[in-house]
Design a protein around this motif. Sequence first.
Motif, PDB file in Angstrom:
ATOM      1  N   ALA A  89       0.806  -1.220   0.000  1.00 37.31           N
ATOM      2  CA  ALA A  89       0.000   0.000   0.000  1.00 37.31           C
ATOM      3  C   ALA A  89       0.840   1.271   0.000  1.00 37.31           C
ATOM      4  O   ALA A  89       0.307   2.356  -0.270  1.00 37.31           O
ATOM      5  CB  ALA A  89      -0.928   0.009   1.221  1.00 37.31           C
ATOM      6  N   GLY A  90       2.126   1.167   0.311  1.00 34.02           N
ATOM      7  CA  GLY A  90       2.885   2.409   0.380  1.00 34.02           C
ATOM      8  C   GLY A  90       4.389   2.260   0.329  1.00 34.02           C
ATOM      9  O   GLY A  90       5.011   2.376  -0.734  1.00 34.02           O
ATOM     10  N   PRO A  91       5.003   1.947   1.475  1.00 35.54           N
ATOM     11  CA  PRO A  91       6.459   2.111   1.546  1.00 35.54           C
ATOM     12  C   PRO A  91       7.278   0.994   0.928  1.00 35.54           C
ATOM     13  O   PRO A  91       8.479   1.157   0.716  1.00 35.54           O
ATOM     14  CB  PRO A  91       6.708   2.146   3.058  1.00 35.54           C
ATOM     15  CG  PRO A  91       5.642   1.264   3.630  1.00 35.54           C
ATOM     16  CD  PRO A  91       4.421   1.514   2.767  1.00 35.54           C
ATOM     17  N   GLY A  92       6.653  -0.156   0.628  1.00 30.52           N
ATOM     18  CA  GLY A  92       7.444  -1.325   0.276  1.00 30.52           C
ATOM     19  C   GLY A  92       8.091  -1.903   1.516  1.00 30.52           C
ATOM     20  O   GLY A  92       7.968  -1.354   2.613  1.00 30.52           O
ATOM     21  N   PHE A  93       8.779  -3.020   1.358  1.00 32.85           N
ATOM     22  CA  PHE A  93       9.492  -3.616   2.483  1.00 32.85           C
ATOM     23  C   PHE A  93      10.825  -2.909   2.700  1.00 32.85           C
ATOM     24  O   PHE A  93      11.477  -2.469   1.748  1.00 32.85           O
ATOM     25  CB  PHE A  93       9.765  -5.103   2.221  1.00 32.85           C
ATOM     26  CG  PHE A  93       8.562  -5.996   2.291  1.00 32.85           C
ATOM     27  CD1 PHE A  93       7.793  -6.062   3.449  1.00 32.85           C
ATOM     28  CD2 PHE A  93       8.199  -6.785   1.209  1.00 32.85           C
ATOM     29  CE1 PHE A  93       6.690  -6.900   3.528  1.00 32.85           C
ATOM     30  CE2 PHE A  93       7.104  -7.633   1.276  1.00 32.85           C
ATOM     31  CZ  PHE A  93       6.343  -7.688   2.442  1.00 32.85           C
ATOM     32  N   TYR A  94      11.229  -2.831   3.938  1.00 31.72           N
ATOM     33  CA  TYR A  94      12.534  -2.255   4.263  1.00 31.72           C
ATOM     34  C   TYR A  94      13.650  -3.010   3.535  1.00 31.72           C
ATOM     35  O   TYR A  94      14.591  -2.407   3.010  1.00 31.72           O
ATOM     36  CB  TYR A  94      12.765  -2.319   5.779  1.00 31.72           C
ATOM     37  CG  TYR A  94      14.166  -1.937   6.199  1.00 31.72           C
ATOM     38  CD1 TYR A  94      14.525  -0.603   6.332  1.00 31.72           C
ATOM     39  CD2 TYR A  94      15.134  -2.912   6.462  1.00 31.72           C
ATOM     40  CE1 TYR A  94      15.816  -0.243   6.714  1.00 31.72           C
ATOM     41  CE2 TYR A  94      16.429  -2.569   6.835  1.00 31.72           C
ATOM     42  CZ  TYR A  94      16.754  -1.229   6.964  1.00 31.72           C
ATOM     43  OH  TYR A  94      18.029  -0.881   7.328  1.00 31.72           O
ATOM     44  N   GLY A  95      13.550  -4.328   3.481  1.00 25.69           N
ATOM     45  CA  GLY A  95      14.596  -5.152   2.891  1.00 25.69           C
ATOM     46  C   GLY A  95      14.767  -4.989   1.396  1.00 25.69           C
ATOM     47  O   GLY A  95      15.724  -5.522   0.816  1.00 25.69           O
ATOM     48  N   GLN A  96      13.874  -4.240   0.738  1.00 25.25           N
ATOM     49  CA  GLN A  96      14.002  -4.034  -0.709  1.00 25.25           C
ATOM     50  C   GLN A  96      15.234  -3.207  -1.074  1.00 25.25           C
ATOM     51  O   GLN A  96      15.644  -3.209  -2.235  1.00 25.25           O
ATOM     52  CB  GLN A  96      12.749  -3.347  -1.264  1.00 25.25           C
ATOM     53  CG  GLN A  96      11.558  -4.284  -1.402  1.00 25.25           C
ATOM     54  CD  GLN A  96      10.319  -3.574  -1.892  1.00 25.25           C
ATOM     55  OE1 GLN A  96       9.426  -3.243  -1.124  1.00 25.25           O
ATOM     56  NE2 GLN A  96      10.268  -3.319  -3.192  1.00 25.25           N
ATOM     57  N   SER A  97      15.829  -2.521  -0.117  1.00 26.33           N
ATOM     58  CA  SER A  97      17.068  -1.794  -0.406  1.00 26.33           C
ATOM     59  C   SER A  97      18.250  -2.743  -0.544  1.00 26.33           C
ATOM     60  O   SER A  97      19.313  -2.349  -1.058  1.00 26.33           O
ATOM     61  CB  SER A  97      17.350  -0.768   0.704  1.00 26.33           C
ATOM     62  OG  SER A  97      17.555  -1.426   1.946  1.00 26.33           O
ATOM     63  N   GLU A  98      18.078  -3.995  -0.090  1.00 25.82           N
ATOM     64  CA  GLU A  98      19.146  -4.981  -0.157  1.00 25.82           C
ATOM     65  C   GLU A  98      18.797  -6.140  -1.086  1.00 25.82           C
ATOM     66  O   GLU A  98      19.671  -6.682  -1.760  1.00 25.82           O
ATOM     67  CB  GLU A  98      19.439  -5.537   1.247  1.00 25.82           C
ATOM     68  CG  GLU A  98      19.851  -4.478   2.252  1.00 25.82           C
ATOM     69  CD  GLU A  98      20.177  -5.065   3.619  1.00 25.82           C
ATOM     70  OE1 GLU A  98      20.321  -6.302   3.725  1.00 25.82           O
ATOM     71  OE2 GLU A  98      20.291  -4.284   4.586  1.00 25.82           O
TER      72      GLU A  98
END
Length: 262
Positions: A89-98
């Motif tokens: 719905a918004g931010p994506g998962f935090y782990g998507q930066s890795e």
Amino acid sequence: MRLDQNSFTIRIASSPEDVAGAQRLRYRVFVEEMGAHTSPEDAALRLERDAFDAHFDHLVLIDEAARPQDPLDRVVGAYRLMRSDVARAGPGFYGQSEYDLSLLLDSPRASVELGRSCVHPDYRGGMAMHLLWSAVGEYVTRNDIEILFGVASFPGANPEPLAEPLSMLWQNHLAPPDLRVRTLPQHYVEMNRIPREQIDQKRAMLAVPSLIKAYLRLGGCVGDGAYCDHEFNTVDVCLVMDTGRMQSRYRDYYGRTEGILK
């Protein structure tokens, strides 16, 4: 330290103070103990925080018997949890930066990202982590979660000294294709660094941090590739757990816990 389970409350953060207590504990563990970098503003407040905190559910373990000078220090265990519906719905998962997490984001199966797990040093060694895991189990049941995943870390940002345990994890615990998330190409660090016949399996497992071993005991597996997090001074691997594939004794245990989560 002898602990009385009745002195603890565990709940999803219900106030800004609860969240700040989790951030204070994270500062103690990740910044003071592990050497993570932080801003001067957060250092002055002794808080470890980021923009994703607003989107996570924060699981906090509170010692009701403690009487610290600062009430924030009553939080002695923490996890943060983001459901896939919130991520989409918004931010994506935090782990998507890795990691490339499209396998999980595009799946119709509900998932939850586990992160920032930490326990105060005086409370390590059993009950606190058991209570946190029991509460995670209840959270998973309440929200019909099928897949749990999250980044777990080795201390130090250099993969070379970790060649043996990283290779052992890749060779013995690699996720099946339908769950095999992969480190983003620009950050990819090879895990399979040593041939199997050259690995001392016992020594390699002893070098694996306790949180990763806990995930493995639950039936967890690793994604393909590690990530060197220089900001947090860690080498990260992504653990994925399918509740349908978890070892039955753990699934039955954590699936039947009720009432611990306030």
